[in-house]
Design a protein around this motif. Structure first.
Motif, PDB file in Angstrom:
ATOM      1  N   ASN A 238       1.326  11.287   5.663  1.00  0.00           N
ATOM      2  CA  ASN A 238       1.484  10.026   6.746  1.00  0.00           C
ATOM      3  C   ASN A 238       0.160   9.463   7.027  1.00  0.00           C
ATOM      4  O   ASN A 238      -0.773  10.938   7.065  1.00  0.00           O
ATOM      5  N   PRO A 239      -0.460   8.657   7.009  1.00  0.00           N
ATOM      6  CA  PRO A 239       0.733   7.997   6.734  1.00  0.00           C
ATOM      7  C   PRO A 239      -0.043   7.125   5.561  1.00  0.00           C
ATOM      8  O   PRO A 239      -0.791   7.395   4.676  1.00  0.00           O
ATOM      9  N   VAL A 240       1.053   6.696   4.358  1.00  0.00           N
ATOM     10  CA  VAL A 240       0.368   5.895   3.316  1.00  0.00           C
ATOM     11  C   VAL A 240       0.458   4.815   3.096  1.00  0.00           C
ATOM     12  O   VAL A 240       1.516   3.898   3.964  1.00  0.00           O
ATOM     13  N   ARG A 241      -0.889   3.766   2.874  1.00  0.00           N
ATOM     14  CA  ARG A 241      -1.085   2.648   3.415  1.00  0.00           C
ATOM     15  C   ARG A 241      -1.280   2.004   1.171  1.00  0.00           C
ATOM     16  O   ARG A 241      -1.028   2.705   0.208  1.00  0.00           O
ATOM     17  N   VAL A 242      -1.397   0.696   1.286  1.00  0.00           N
ATOM     18  CA  VAL A 242      -1.088  -0.082   0.113  1.00  0.00           C
ATOM     19  C   VAL A 242      -2.870  -1.070   0.694  1.00  0.00           C
ATOM     20  O   VAL A 242      -2.540  -1.736   1.486  1.00  0.00           O
ATOM     21  N   ARG A 243      -3.574  -0.622  -0.272  1.00  0.00           N
ATOM     22  CA  ARG A 243      -4.045  -1.741  -0.295  1.00  0.00           C
ATOM     23  C   ARG A 243      -4.589  -2.968  -1.154  1.00  0.00           C
ATOM     24  O   ARG A 243      -4.655  -2.657  -2.660  1.00  0.00           O
ATOM     25  N   ALA A 244      -3.609  -3.927  -0.563  1.00  0.00           N
ATOM     26  CA  ALA A 244      -3.587  -5.087  -1.666  1.00  0.00           C
ATOM     27  C   ALA A 244      -4.534  -6.555  -1.141  1.00  0.00           C
ATOM     28  O   ALA A 244      -4.965  -5.569  -0.508  1.00  0.00           O
ATOM     29  N   TYR A 245      -4.155  -7.668  -2.062  1.00  0.00           N
ATOM     30  CA  TYR A 245      -5.494  -8.905  -2.168  1.00  0.00           C
ATOM     31  C   TYR A 245      -4.331  -9.846  -2.332  1.00  0.00           C
ATOM     32  O   TYR A 245      -3.394  -9.644  -2.892  1.00  0.00           O
ATOM     33  N   ALA A 246      -5.194 -10.507  -0.966  1.00  0.00           N
ATOM     34  CA  ALA A 246      -4.445 -11.988  -1.355  1.00  0.00           C
ATOM     35  C   ALA A 246      -5.571 -13.556  -1.266  1.00  0.00           C
ATOM     36  O   ALA A 246      -6.450 -13.291  -0.554  1.00  0.00           O
ATOM     37  N   PRO A 247      -4.842 -14.404  -2.414  1.00  0.00           N
ATOM     38  CA  PRO A 247      -5.535 -15.485  -2.217  1.00  0.00           C
ATOM     39  C   PRO A 247      -5.694 -16.043  -0.892  1.00  0.00           C
ATOM     40  O   PRO A 247      -5.031 -15.919  -0.565  1.00  0.00           O
ATOM     41  N   GLU A 248      -6.877 -17.215  -0.796  1.00  0.00           N
ATOM     42  CA  GLU A 248      -6.989 -17.627   0.208  1.00  0.00           C
ATOM     43  C   GLU A 248      -5.979 -18.651   0.839  1.00  0.00           C
ATOM     44  O   GLU A 248      -5.755 -18.689   1.514  1.00  0.00           O
ATOM     45  N   PRO A 249      -4.928 -19.248  -0.876  1.00  0.00           N
ATOM     46  CA  PRO A 249      -4.225 -20.309  -0.215  1.00  0.00           C
ATOM     47  C   PRO A 249      -3.292 -19.622   0.466  1.00  0.00           C
ATOM     48  O   PRO A 249      -1.747 -20.224   0.921  1.00  0.00           O
ATOM     49  N   LEU A 250      -3.330 -18.472   0.176  1.00  0.00           N
ATOM     50  CA  LEU A 250      -1.875 -17.973   0.328  1.00  0.00           C
ATOM     51  C   LEU A 250      -1.755 -16.338   1.624  1.00  0.00           C
ATOM     52  O   LEU A 250      -1.509 -15.779   2.278  1.00  0.00           O
ATOM     53  N   LEU A 251      -2.883 -16.694   2.364  1.00  0.00           N
ATOM     54  CA  LEU A 251      -4.136 -15.875   3.625  1.00  0.00           C
ATOM     55  C   LEU A 251      -3.068 -16.041   4.748  1.00  0.00           C
ATOM     56  O   LEU A 251      -2.753 -14.782   5.483  1.00  0.00           O
ATOM     57  N   GLY A 252      -2.303 -17.165   5.258  1.00  0.00           N
ATOM     58  CA  GLY A 252      -1.256 -17.504   5.464  1.00  0.00           C
ATOM     59  C   GLY A 252       0.207 -17.008   6.450  1.00  0.00           C
ATOM     60  O   GLY A 252       0.805 -16.960   6.623  1.00  0.00           O
ATOM     61  N   LEU A 253       0.077 -16.791   4.692  1.00  0.00           N
ATOM     62  CA  LEU A 253       1.841 -15.963   4.679  1.00  0.00           C
ATOM     63  C   LEU A 253       1.463 -14.481   4.684  1.00  0.00           C
ATOM     64  O   LEU A 253       2.755 -13.709   5.521  1.00  0.00           O
ATOM     65  N   VAL A 254      -0.212 -13.855   5.167  1.00  0.00           N
ATOM     66  CA  VAL A 254       0.000 -12.512   5.071  1.00  0.00           C
ATOM     67  C   VAL A 254      -0.495 -11.941   7.099  1.00  0.00           C
ATOM     68  O   VAL A 254      -1.525 -12.359   6.655  1.00  0.00           O
ATOM     69  N   ARG A 255       0.207 -11.399   7.460  1.00  0.00           N
ATOM     70  CA  ARG A 255       0.106 -11.751   8.513  1.00  0.00           C
ATOM     71  C   ARG A 255      -0.151 -10.419   9.580  1.00  0.00           C
ATOM     72  O   ARG A 255       1.699  -9.024   8.626  1.00  0.00           O
ATOM     73  N   PRO A 256      -0.794  -9.665  10.034  1.00  0.00           N
ATOM     74  CA  PRO A 256      -0.384  -8.264  10.678  1.00  0.00           C
ATOM     75  C   PRO A 256       1.524  -7.884  11.617  1.00  0.00           C
ATOM     76  O   PRO A 256       2.310  -9.645  11.637  1.00  0.00           O
ATOM     77  N   GLY A 257       2.581  -7.313  11.332  1.00  0.00           N
ATOM     78  CA  GLY A 257       3.692  -7.452  11.662  1.00  0.00           C
ATOM     79  C   GLY A 257       4.318  -7.881  10.592  1.00  0.00           C
ATOM     80  O   GLY A 257       6.155  -7.333  10.808  1.00  0.00           O
ATOM     81  N   ARG A 258       4.042  -8.523   9.324  1.00  0.00           N
ATOM     82  CA  ARG A 258       4.877  -8.717   8.700  1.00  0.00           C
ATOM     83  C   ARG A 258       5.408  -8.073   7.397  1.00  0.00           C
ATOM     84  O   ARG A 258       4.960  -6.776   7.230  1.00  0.00           O
ATOM     85  N   GLU A 259       7.041  -8.357   7.003  1.00  0.00           N
ATOM     86  CA  GLU A 259       8.198  -6.902   6.234  1.00  0.00           C
ATOM     87  C   GLU A 259       7.322  -7.896   5.458  1.00  0.00           C
ATOM     88  O   GLU A 259       7.389  -8.741   4.636  1.00  0.00           O
ATOM     89  N   VAL A 260       7.391  -6.186   4.282  1.00  0.00           N
ATOM     90  CA  VAL A 260       6.743  -6.605   2.614  1.00  0.00           C
ATOM     91  C   VAL A 260       8.037  -5.440   2.134  1.00  0.00           C
ATOM     92  O   VAL A 260       8.287  -5.001   2.645  1.00  0.00           O
ATOM     93  N   LEU A 261       7.951  -5.858   0.997  1.00  0.00           N
ATOM     94  CA  LEU A 261       7.809  -4.687   0.379  1.00  0.00           C
ATOM     95  C   LEU A 261       7.287  -4.508  -1.019  1.00  0.00           C
ATOM     96  O   LEU A 261       6.702  -5.893  -1.426  1.00  0.00           O
ATOM     97  N   VAL A 262       7.147  -3.522  -1.557  1.00  0.00           N
ATOM     98  CA  VAL A 262       6.417  -2.811  -2.614  1.00  0.00           C
ATOM     99  C   VAL A 262       6.900  -2.418  -3.311  1.00  0.00           C
ATOM    100  O   VAL A 262       8.269  -1.683  -3.594  1.00  0.00           O
ATOM    101  N   TYR A 263       6.908  -2.922  -4.766  1.00  0.00           N
ATOM    102  CA  TYR A 263       7.423  -2.521  -5.704  1.00  0.00           C
ATOM    103  C   TYR A 263       6.289  -1.231  -7.352  1.00  0.00           C
ATOM    104  O   TYR A 263       5.200  -2.126  -7.070  1.00  0.00           O
ATOM    105  N   THR A 264       7.187  -0.845  -7.371  1.00  0.00           N
ATOM    106  CA  THR A 264       6.111   0.348  -8.426  1.00  0.00           C
ATOM    107  C   THR A 264       6.816  -0.340  -9.803  1.00  0.00           C
ATOM    108  O   THR A 264       7.895   0.274  -9.589  1.00  0.00           O
ATOM    109  N   ASP A 265       6.053   0.940 -11.061  1.00  0.00           N
ATOM    110  CA  ASP A 265       7.009   1.288 -12.314  1.00  0.00           C
ATOM    111  C   ASP A 265       7.802   2.320 -12.056  1.00  0.00           C
ATOM    112  O   ASP A 265       8.429   2.205 -13.537  1.00  0.00           O
ATOM    113  N   SER A 266       7.515   3.247 -11.257  1.00  0.00           N
ATOM    114  CA  SER A 266       8.343   4.830 -11.146  1.00  0.00           C
ATOM    115  C   SER A 266      10.062   4.169 -10.801  1.00  0.00           C
ATOM    116  O   SER A 266      10.084   4.956 -10.848  1.00  0.00           O
TER     117      SER A 266
END
Length: 325
Positions: A238-266
């Protein structure tokens, strides 16, 4: 017949509701923006703070560790010897300081007084002889050499008396403040060396800072290691974290505290997480993010903390992050 129709209608309604929910969920997932990234689990490279010979390694690669669990030890005999020496020096300097604080013993002072009394008696006797010789030499009754001998003996007795008196005054005055300060400083240095010896001995034991899993084992018993060299690498749980990337047009949707879903192939079900921080600087998308539209784009890195990790997420695993709402 009615008893049979009612359960059938109920099953049809449930199936229709499930299909509608799945269709809506799939469409929502399809419409929500996707952010690509990788699992980023912290790793700790553990090593001894002192050099020495490895005595034992208690963990293998893949073993789980708990906080504070002992993982490896060095041969501590040289460090124990150094600790014993430091303890002996502290005892020696402590005794010396206590001796100076207590001052001179009464027996020593009494002995000095007796020496002074004896020197005063000898001085009185030599004074009488000197004065008698002085009168007689003036009358020509004694030789000049006898007078000179008596004079020398008198001056020697006077010097011995003064020396005995100074010795007594010194014993009665006790220890000087400068001597006490020096002894205290020497004792402080010895105590610091003792504390360092204890710390060095403790550094021969390597413990796990947090719960995790041993990834690599770099040394074996009998090996000589230098201070700071990596002995074991531990992946923290712990903690398990994801390092992801957002393009500038969508940067306003990604803000600290935003709830997200993380999908894997497994697994089909997503993990739940929360955006932790967003980088203030743009950067080129790393090669590990294999999306055609983002390979040469400038993006902003953000981190997601996964709350419901089930132990299946691994370092570097590719994931897709979608906004929960």
């Amino acid at each position: 017949m009615k008893r049979i129709i009612a359960p059938i209608l109920l099953l049809i309604a449930l199936a229709g509701g499930w299909y509608a929910w799945k269709t809506h969920s799939a469409e929502s997932r399809k419409d929500s923006p996707a952010f690509h990234g990788n699992i980023d689990i912290r790793e700790v490279r553990l090593g001894f703070r002192v050099s020495g010979r490895v005595r034992e390694i208690l963990k293998e690669e893949g073993d789980a560790v708990t906080p504070g669990e002992i993982l490896a030890r060095l041969d501590d005999e040289p460090f124990r010897n150094a600790l014993d020496q430091a303890e002996a020096q502290v005892g020696q300097f402590s005794a010396r300081l206590e001796e100076l604080r207590n001052g001179n013993r009464p027996e020593e002072i009494e002995q000095a007084r007796k020496i002074l009394a004896a020197s005063e008696a000898a001085l009185e006797n030599s004074r009488l002889v000197f004065e008698r010789q002085q009168r007689l030499v003036g009358q020509g009754a004694v030789a000049r050499q006898d007078f000179d001998t008596a004079s020398t003996a008198y001056r020697a007795s006077l010097a011995r008396r003064d020396e005995a008196r100074a010795r007594l005054d010194l014993l009665e005055a006790g220890t000087r403040a400068e001597q006490l300060a020096q002894a205290e400083a020497v004792l402080g240095t010895a105590r610091a060396a003792l504390a360092q010896a204890r710390t060095t001995l403790a550094d021969t034991v390597l413990s796990a800072p947090e719960a995790g899993v041993v990834l690599t084992r770099s040394v074996e018993p009998g090996s000589m290691v230098q201070a700071g060299a990596t002995a074991l690498t531990v992946s923290l749980l712990n903690p398990v974290r994801v390092r992801a990337y957002a393009p500038e047009p969508l940067l306003g949707l990604v803000r600290p505290g935003r709830e997200v879903l993380v999908y894997t192939d497994s697994r089909p079900e997503p993990y739940h997480g929360q955006v932790g921080d967003v980088s203030p600087r743009a950067e080129f998308t790393p090669k590990s993010v294999e999306t055609e539209e983002l390979r040469t784009s400038l993006v902003y890195r953000f981190r997601v903390v996964v709350r419901d990790d089930d132990g299946l997420l691994r370092q570097g695993m590719p994931v897709t992050v979608r906004l929960k709402d």
